[in-house]
Scaffold this active site. Structure first.
Site, mmCIF file in Angstrom:
data_model
loop_
_atom_site.group_PDB
_atom_site.id
_atom_site.type_symbol
_atom_site.label_atom_id
_atom_site.label_comp_id
_atom_site.label_asym_id
_atom_site.label_seq_id
_atom_site.Cartn_x
_atom_site.Cartn_y
_atom_site.Cartn_z
ATOM 1 C CD GLU A 116 -2.437 -1.266 2.775
ATOM 2 O OE1 GLU A 116 -2.346 -0.292 3.546
ATOM 3 O OE2 GLU A 116 -3.033 -2.318 3.057
ATOM 4 C CE LYS A 118 5.490 5.011 6.876
ATOM 5 N NZ LYS A 118 5.162 6.384 7.222
ATOM 6 C CG ASP A 120 4.141 12.411 4.883
ATOM 7 O OD1 ASP A 120 3.923 12.103 6.070
ATOM 8 O OD2 ASP A 120 5.080 13.126 4.516
ATOM 9 C CE1 TYR A 239 -3.779 4.205 6.730
ATOM 10 C CE2 TYR A 239 -3.407 2.305 8.145
ATOM 11 C CZ TYR A 239 -3.311 3.662 7.915
ATOM 12 O OH TYR A 239 -2.752 4.489 8.854
ATOM 13 C CE LYS A 328 9.320 6.466 6.686
ATOM 14 N NZ LYS A 328 10.067 7.531 7.240
ATOM 15 C CB CYS A 422 6.781 47.910 -3.420
ATOM 16 S SG CYS A 422 6.371 46.931 -4.889
ATOM 17 C CB CYS A 425 5.431 50.616 -7.285
ATOM 18 S SG CYS A 425 4.846 50.261 -5.627
ATOM 19 C CB CYS A 440 3.264 46.635 -2.343
ATOM 20 S SG CYS A 440 2.992 48.019 -3.462
ATOM 21 C CB CYS A 445 1.956 48.365 -7.086
ATOM 22 S SG CYS A 445 3.339 47.219 -7.327
HETATM 23 S S1 IVH Z 1 -0.373 0.420 8.644
HETATM 24 C C1 IVH Z 1 -0.283 -1.932 12.221
HETATM 25 N N1 IVH Z 1 -0.831 1.412 6.273
HETATM 26 O O1 IVH Z 1 2.391 5.402 8.473
HETATM 27 C C2 IVH Z 1 -0.639 -0.924 11.234
HETATM 28 N N2 IVH Z 1 0.114 2.844 7.917
HETATM 29 O O2 IVH Z 1 4.935 4.710 10.256
HETATM 30 C C3 IVH Z 1 0.354 0.164 11.160
HETATM 31 N N3 IVH Z 1 0.470 5.145 7.153
HETATM 32 O O3 IVH Z 1 1.413 6.270 11.620
HETATM 33 C C4 IVH Z 1 0.067 1.161 10.153
HETATM 34 N N4 IVH Z 1 -0.303 4.856 5.123
HETATM 35 O O4 IVH Z 1 -0.278 6.780 9.914
HETATM 36 C C5 IVH Z 1 -0.360 1.657 7.509
HETATM 37 N N5 IVH Z 1 -1.318 2.144 4.136
HETATM 38 C C6 IVH Z 1 -0.855 2.393 5.371
HETATM 39 C C7 IVH Z 1 -0.400 3.668 5.763
HETATM 40 C C8 IVH Z 1 0.101 3.856 7.050
HETATM 41 C C9 IVH Z 1 0.210 5.717 5.969
HETATM 42 C C10 IVH Z 1 1.086 5.847 8.283
HETATM 43 C C11 IVH Z 1 0.380 5.599 9.568
HETATM 44 C C12 IVH Z 1 1.453 5.337 10.594
HETATM 45 C C13 IVH Z 1 2.699 5.484 9.838
HETATM 46 C C14 IVH Z 1 3.618 4.325 10.230
#
Ligand code: IVH
Length: 684
Positions: A116, A118, A120, A239, A328, A422, A425, A440, A445
């Site tokens: 999935e 991740k 942010d 999720y 990551k 400014c 102007c 300004c 201007c």
């Molecule tokens: S699973 C046991 N799935 O990433 C379940 N986390 O470092 C643990 N996050 O604080 C999380 N997308 O807020 C999971 N598809 C995803 C995610 C996700 C973003 C964030 C989540 C968590 C951080 C983990």
């Protein structure tokens, strides 16, 4: 609607509206036009106004926000809201698999996975009792979070009830299976395509910009006044199921994601099933580029063992479950030299500092400029000219400076001071107490004027394609425009005298200007660029009052009575209309023939309805009609307009630069029309 009781009518309307919200926000595949949606919404609103006792907190009309809170209350999560262990490459992935193997009876047992994005954003924990959304909380410290239920209710992507009525039949034995208590975990986020414009509007209003979309999401959700959250375009992907009782949930992660979707929760369309570890490694490789093409920020992928019972049986290390892993991505950050600070002036006069950088490649793009947001931010981070700075670039967001690397200073760095005049102007700058921005204040201007013209002709405003920023600069330099209204008084012979302006170009420009006179008054109001009055607010004001003159005559008190209009906006509007220079501008625009009042398009039975029963989708740029005008034309002649191409689409009306809708229509053998062919259908 038939003659059923108001309560039944209200229920039916809510089900319909929830279905269309789901189509739009969860499936990204609306089946009705925005206007049709608005009609349903207004019908519900009117019924609820007539029967206030039937209004419930989960009605779609209540998404505008509730009474402000004094403080958030704490809530204890039903199960710990866990975090994830991180790795940074395929080696880390293999190491994780090996560690898991040592805990399994057969270390080499075959496992499958789900990958999935991740996201942010900000974790949210959503509780449903007997199918109703009853509580939404932040993660907090993982055990105790903050109750932000009223804020979360404003998210259109969040189902207020599950399963949403329209999906009930698609779930096998719904009553017996859906847990009466269900806690879902998801990530709320600020879509990237909305972030830039949102931040720009904040800066122009003298408010501090959000550093990044994540901060914007978290700042938007942690508001005591939920009407502020309601005005932000937050959305969400779910999720996980954190806890449940009184029913069952599927045993694999892949099925759980599908199940969440079946109940009406939004899930990421970018989730992937991976039959083995090689597929995971391959997905990670692909995602490094894919991440740049999404409308949300991702800082990695999450790898989850598909078999949830097995995953859970592995236990945790600290707060990290062993059965899942974050991979990551390399940070999209680089260091480079800050060469100088340029100053931009916006259309409201805000002076915004902009970093000029030694060019640096970040994630495949050469970055030369970055935003420094405002001078408070520069002082707070102690950024100096000549510093080595850390620059971050993420997706579509304008690169920004995280901060200086102070260890690399050699003493030659120069502090940055806000300009006192400014740069365009030379007028002295001013600061509004309580605001971070400096302005300004000179209405004459030249840079502000150019920015105002640019905004006036832009897409969401008067939408004059043939008119670019460079044209605005040139026309100003040649003394042909002194305010935005002057663009309606341009003469062909003056334009022909400009360098590079040939006959055809001039004709195009003038035709574009002429066509824009027909834009509805809410567009004109947006184009005027009054502080706090964007598209949405302009729509509300004109929708309620009927025209610009009515708006000019209204008091701040009257404006505040309109739902969605706060005191700040009301005062900004009345101040604007009270200014003589603006009154003069309006008269000039009126004399040019612009639309000040909503055109009454009463449904006239005598209008022939040759398009009755036909469904259209509009895409690309049409030669003479804006999309709104094309839609109105089709609807006046009995046709329907929807947002996406499907098997039910009768025709695709396509103009220049048509994209994916055209491809889709070709795939589905949907006939394609141009504007001329449409006009022919109308006349017979
Ligand atoms: S699973 C046991 N799935 O990433 C379940 N986390 O470092 C643990 N996050 O604080 C999380 N997308 O807020 C999971 N598809 C995803 C995610 C996700 C973003 C964030 C989540 C968590 C951080 C983990």
């Amino acid at each position: 609607m038939n003659a059923s009781s108001p309560a039944e009518q209200i229920k039916q309307l809510r089900d319909q509206i929830n279905y269309h919200l789901y189509r739009y926000h969860v499936l990204d595949a609306p089946v009705i036009s925005d206007a049709e949606y608005d009609a349903l919404y207004n019908e519900l609103k009117a019924l609820e106004q007539a029967h206030p006792d039937l209004v419930t907190a989960d009605s779609p009309t209540q998404r505008a926000g509730a009474q402000p809170l004094d403080a958030f209350t704490k809530v204890t999560h039903p199960a710990p809201i866990l975090s994830l262990a991180n790795v940074f490459d395929a080696e880390g992935l293999v190491g994780w698999r090996a560690r898991i193997g040592r805990l399994l009876p057969d270390p080499d047992a075959h496992l499958d996975y789900v990958v999935e994005p991740k996201i942010d954003g900000l974790t949210v924990v959503l509780t449903y009792e007997n199918g109703r959304f009853t509580q939404g909380a932040t993660r907090g410290n993982g055990e105790i979070g903050e109750d932000i239920t009223p804020n979360l209710r404003t998210l259109r992507a969040l189902p207020q009830r599950i399963p949403i009525a329209a999906l009930q039949s698609e779930i096998p034995n719904p009553k017996s299976k859906i847990p009466s208590y269900l806690v879902v975990r998801g990530e709320a986020f600020f879509p990237l395509d909305k972030f830039e414009a949102f931040n720009l509007a904040r800066m122009e209003a003298g408010e501090a910009a959000y550093m990044n979309p994540r901060n914007a999401a978290s700042g938007s959700l942690r508001q005591l006044d939920s009407s502020i959250t309601a005005a932000r375009p937050l959305t969400l992907f779910c999720y996980d199921i954190v806890a449940w009782s009184g029913g069952d949930v599927p045993g694999t992660q892949w099925e759980r994601l599908q199940y969440l979707r079946d109940l009406g929760f939004p899930t990421s369309p970018d989730n992937e099933y991976c039959p083995n570890l090689d597929a995971v490694a391959e997905a990670y490789g692909r995602w490094d580029t894919k991440r740049n093409n999404l409308n949300y920020e991702v800082d990695g992928i999450v790898v989850k063992i598909n078999d949830r019972a097995l995953a859970d049986s592995l236990g945790f290390v600290g707060k990290d479950p062993r059965g899942a892993l974050a991979m990551k991505f390399p940070a999209q950050e680089k260091t480079t030299k800050l060469l100088e600070v340029a100053v931009n002036v916006g259309r409201t006069g805000v002076l915004a500092p902009n970093a000029v950088l030694e060019p640096v490649e970040i994630g495949g793009v050469i970055v030369r400029n970055a935003t420094l947001h405002n001078y408070d931010e520069i002082a707070r981070k102690d950024i100096r000219v000549g510093d080595t700075v850390i620059v971050k670039r993420a997706g579509e967001v304008i690169p920004y400076i995280i901060g200086p690397v102070t260890d690399l200073r050699d003493g030659s760095e120069q502090p940055i001071t806000p300009p006192e005049r400014c740069p365009f102007c030379d007028a002295p700058v001013t600061q509004v107490p309580g605001e971070v921005a400096i302005y300004c204040d000179n209405p004459a201007c030249p840079e502000q004027l150019v920015r105002r013209v640019e905004y006036f002709v832009s897409r969401g405003a008067m939408d004059i394609d043939s008119f670019g920023a460079q044209t605005a600069v040139l026309l100003y330099q040649q003394g042909l425009i002194h305010d935005v209204a002057d663009i309606y008084y341009l003469k062909k012979e003056d334009l022909l005298a400009l360098e590079g302006f040939k006959d055809k170009k001039v004709d195009n420009l003038l035709a574009g200007v002429e066509a824009s006179k027909a834009r509805p008054p809410e567009r004109l109001l947006t184009a005027l660029g009054i502080r706090f009055v964007g598209n949405v607010v302009a729509g509300l004001l004109i929708g309620q009052l009927g025209g610009i003159d009515e708006l000019a005559a209204a008091s701040a008190e009257q404006l505040q009575e309109i739902e969605g209009i706060g005191p700040q906006t009301a005062v900004s509007v009345t101040d604007w209309f009270a200014d003589e220079r603006n009154q003069h501008l309006l008269e000039k625009l009126r004399a040019a023939g612009l639309q000040f009042a909503v055109k009454k398009t009463a449904v006239d039975d005598s209008t022939p309805q040759p398009l009755a029963g036909l469904t259209f989708v509009i895409t690309g740029t049409l030669p003479s009609l804006s999309r709104d005008e094309a839609r109105a034309l089709i609807e006046q002649h009995g046709g329907k307009v929807t947002g996406s191409v499907s098997g039910n689409t009768s025709y695709l009306l396509a103009g220049e630069k048509a994209g994916s809708k055209l491809t889709k229509a070709q795939q589905l053998n949907v006939p394609i029309l141009d504007e001329a062919a449409l006009r022919q259908m109308l006349t017979g």
